[in-house]
Write a protein that holds these residues in place. Structure first.
Motif: not given
Length: 316
Positions: A246, A272, A283-289
């Motif tokens: 990330k 995502d 980690w890419s699943v949490n786009k807003w992060d």
């Protein structure tokens, strides 16, 4: 603070900001599957498709192709309205290659979307090798009566990589496609992917530097996702694909934003895949992060889109 787009608190020119500037209100995309195929799958130029592409032709979040355009639109927009009550729409022909069909079929699909109440324009995803003269002439006519974007998949400027991912066209073909569209003033959005097989940061920055030179009005920066059922799994097993972490991705995207023209519309800056198909990077699943991380890195650097851009401002 002298970055050019302070009105929404972002240090790059977001797609959302651009549409608000254009229409004065919230506009959201409604992703559609018009039932097209891809020349890289059906043998027109190759078989198998790009090695990263899912069985849904990168339209995993689009409507169901067995339904009419009107029915898909109704189902998708109702879901989106749960978040944005009073918004209008861009019809997004996303899945597969959306100019890979006879002209009468294209007209039927696109006109059906334009007939939906509240549709403000079209965004059409396609390949640069699927722009025959009659289709370009129709797109030029559409461009005169609605708000139109054509999204062209480039992914990389490096021929070795293009061959590895079975892209089945080269960079010169992409340049020809852009020229055909821009001759008629049609807005072009370039798709690129970070993290393709055997590419390092230097190569990914070279792709962005080349895009920054082009007469294109927008860009989508994707992160490579490895999805179940794709040909890329074999490349992953051979060690040709390594997942970006990330922090490295965030730093690279900021480097890329700094090189792009300040008025180029950033349609996408991460992505995502469907969680049930994802192999990685998870980690890419949490786009807003990821988005928040990009914002934070731009602020930490006291930087913005176009800070190191060298060249003339792109045409609009």
């Amino acid at each position: 603070m002298n970055y050019p787009f302070p009105t929404d608190g972002k240090r790059y020119y977001t797609w959302n900001r651009h549409l608000r500037d254009e229409f004065g209100m919230k506009i959201f995309k409604v992703a559609l599957d018009a039932g097209f195929d891809c020349p890289n799958r059906d043998g027109t130029v190759a078989f198998g498709g790009c090695t990263f592409c899912s069985a849904a032709g990168s339209g995993d979040f689009a409507g169901d192709r067995v339904d009419s355009i009107a029915d898909q639109f109704e189902e998708r927009k109702n879901k989106m309205h749960q978040k944005w009550k009073d918004a209008k729409y861009m019809a997004y022909f996303q899945a597969y290659t959306n100019t890979h069909a006879p002209l009468p079929v294209l007209k039927e699909k696109f006109e059906a979307a334009l007939a939906v109440d509240g549709v403000m324009g079209l965004s059409i995803a396609t390949r640069p090798d699927c722009l025959p003269d009659d289709v370009v002439e129709y797109l030029a006519e559409l461009n005169q009566r609605t708000y139109l974007w054509v999204e062209l998949g480039l992914q990389t400027v490096h021929e070795r990589t293009a061959n590895l991912i079975n892209r089945a066209h080269d960079f010169s073909c992409y340049l020809e496609g852009v020229q055909k569209l821009r001759k008629h003033g049609i807005r072009v959005c370039t798709h690129i992917i970070n993290g393709l097989p055997l590419e390092d940061n230097k190569m990914m920055l070279e792709t962005v530097r080349e895009v920054a030179k082009l007469d294109v009005q927008g860009i989508k920066i994707h992160l490579l996702h490895l999805l179940k059922g794709t040909p890329m799994i074999k490349q992953y097993e051979k060690g040709l694909v390594e997942f970006m972490n990330k922090d490295d991705y965030i730093g690279l995207v900021v480097d890329q934003l700094e090189l792009l023209p300040p008025k180029m519309v950033i349609h996408r800056i991460t992505g995502d895949g469907p969680i049930n198909l994802m192999i990685g990077p998870m980690w890419s699943v949490n786009k807003w992060d990821v988005l928040n991380g990009i914002d934070a890195e731009l602020e930490r650097r006291e930087s913005w889109q176009g800070k190191y851009f060298e060249g003339s401002v792109i045409s609009t």
